[in-house]
Design an enzyme around this catalytic site. Sequence first.
Site, PDB file in Angstrom:
ATOM      1  N   ASN A  64       0.836  -1.046   0.035  1.00 52.11           N
ATOM      2  CA  ASN A  64      -0.048   0.062  -0.212  1.00 52.11           C
ATOM      3  C   ASN A  64       0.886   1.286  -0.011  1.00 52.11           C
ATOM      4  O   ASN A  64       2.024   1.136   0.835  1.00 52.11           O
ATOM      5  CB  ASN A  64      -0.908   0.002   1.307  1.00 52.11           C
ATOM      6  N   GLU A  66       0.078   5.233   0.819  1.00 48.63           N
ATOM      7  CA  GLU A  66      -0.672   6.366   1.222  1.00 48.63           C
ATOM      8  C   GLU A  66      -0.372   7.687   0.667  1.00 48.63           C
ATOM      9  O   GLU A  66       0.557   7.790  -0.013  1.00 48.63           O
ATOM     10  CB  GLU A  66      -0.863   6.213   2.743  1.00 48.63           C
ATOM     11  N   CYS A  75      -4.099   0.906  -2.447  1.00 48.06           N
ATOM     12  CA  CYS A  75      -3.914  -0.373  -1.542  1.00 48.06           C
ATOM     13  C   CYS A  75      -2.941  -1.093  -2.163  1.00 48.06           C
ATOM     14  O   CYS A  75      -2.547  -0.918  -3.343  1.00 48.06           O
ATOM     15  CB  CYS A  75      -5.353  -1.141  -1.790  1.00 48.06           C
ATOM     16  N   GLU A  77      -3.196  -3.840  -3.297  1.00 51.99           N
ATOM     17  CA  GLU A  77      -3.742  -4.728  -4.594  1.00 51.99           C
ATOM     18  C   GLU A  77      -3.330  -3.730  -5.862  1.00 51.99           C
ATOM     19  O   GLU A  77      -3.365  -4.219  -6.857  1.00 51.99           O
ATOM     20  CB  GLU A  77      -5.095  -5.038  -4.469  1.00 51.99           C
ATOM     21  N   CYS A 108     -10.048  -5.479   0.676  1.00 54.54           N
ATOM     22  CA  CYS A 108     -11.127  -4.472   0.627  1.00 54.54           C
ATOM     23  C   CYS A 108     -12.203  -5.079  -0.342  1.00 54.54           C
ATOM     24  O   CYS A 108     -11.798  -5.315  -1.569  1.00 54.54           O
ATOM     25  CB  CYS A 108     -10.702  -3.174   0.834  1.00 54.54           C
ATOM     26  N   CYS A 111     -10.776  -3.679  -3.621  1.00 57.47           N
ATOM     27  CA  CYS A 111      -9.663  -4.382  -4.176  1.00 57.47           C
ATOM     28  C   CYS A 111     -10.302  -5.716  -4.800  1.00 57.47           C
ATOM     29  O   CYS A 111      -9.727  -6.273  -5.517  1.00 57.47           O
ATOM     30  CB  CYS A 111      -8.554  -4.432  -3.147  1.00 57.47           C
TER      31      CYS A 111
HETATM   32  N1  THU Z   1      -5.244  -1.499   2.457  1.00 53.55           N
HETATM   33  C1  THU Z   1      -4.735  -2.484   1.380  1.00 53.55           C
HETATM   34  O1  THU Z   1      -3.647  -2.052   1.115  1.00 53.55           O
HETATM   35  N2  THU Z   1      -5.647  -3.378   1.051  1.00 53.55           N
HETATM   36  C2  THU Z   1      -6.613  -3.707   1.417  1.00 53.55           C
HETATM   37  O2  THU Z   1      -7.393  -4.590   0.906  1.00 53.55           O
HETATM   38  C3  THU Z   1      -7.215  -3.216   2.707  1.00 53.55           C
HETATM   39  C4  THU Z   1      -6.644  -1.971   3.109  1.00 53.55           C
HETATM   40  C5  THU Z   1      -4.457  -0.377   2.986  1.00 53.55           C
HETATM   41  C6  THU Z   1      -5.401   0.970   2.763  1.00 53.55           C
HETATM   42  C7  THU Z   1      -4.540   1.737   3.902  1.00 53.55           C
HETATM   43  O3  THU Z   1      -2.994   2.068   3.509  1.00 53.55           O
HETATM   44  C8  THU Z   1      -4.466   0.920   5.039  1.00 53.55           C
HETATM   45  O4  THU Z   1      -4.485  -0.470   4.488  1.00 53.55           O
HETATM   46  C9  THU Z   1      -5.345   1.020   6.109  1.00 53.55           C
HETATM   47  O5  THU Z   1      -6.897   1.087   5.345  1.00 53.55           O
END
Ligand code: THU
Length: 151
Positions: A64, A66, A75, A77, A108, A111
């Site tokens: 991920n 941010e 994310c 993914e 999530c 994704c």
């Molecule tokens: N996150 C992911 O990278 N993939 C997911 O499927 C769930 C959430 C990340 C996004 C964010 O940087 C952190 O997790 C908290 O939500």
Amino acid sequence: MTKVTETVVPGASGAAADGGSGVDWAALEVAAVAAMKNAYAPYSKFAVGAAALTADGRIVSGCNVENASYGLTLCAECALVGNLHMTGGGLLRAFYCVDADGAVLMPCGRCRQLLYEFRAPDMELMTTHGIKTMDQVLPDAFGPENLEETP
Ligand code: THU
């Protein structure tokens, strides 16, 4: 007649490692944990790594990333799908996602939709409740087929 050859995945052929499915889940876990270590998550402090086996035997991964404008967060993914395309495209056969502790993490909702687009017909995901199919984690999905014109 065309000869059908089996794709050989390094380290994925052992019966003990793949449970007979041809997927080396342990190798995917290792790749997901390695990807997670590259996470840029200064806001949530929630590092995520994802790895997938492609239908032609490559391993692709992502972490991920941010952003100060929180909603723009990518994310793991997202990076994985970008990596898929940067390394030859194709479809995803198996998927594994981890948190900072290396524990299995469910993708999530957004994704799951991303993964659905690039699923191989037999795609499986490691989940918090064991190995599941793409259809089990995103039932009755909307996909490219819905955009095809009806005659
Ligand atoms: N996150 C992911 O990278 N993939 C997911 O499927 C769930 C959430 C990340 C996004 C964010 O940087 C952190 O997790 C908290 O939500």
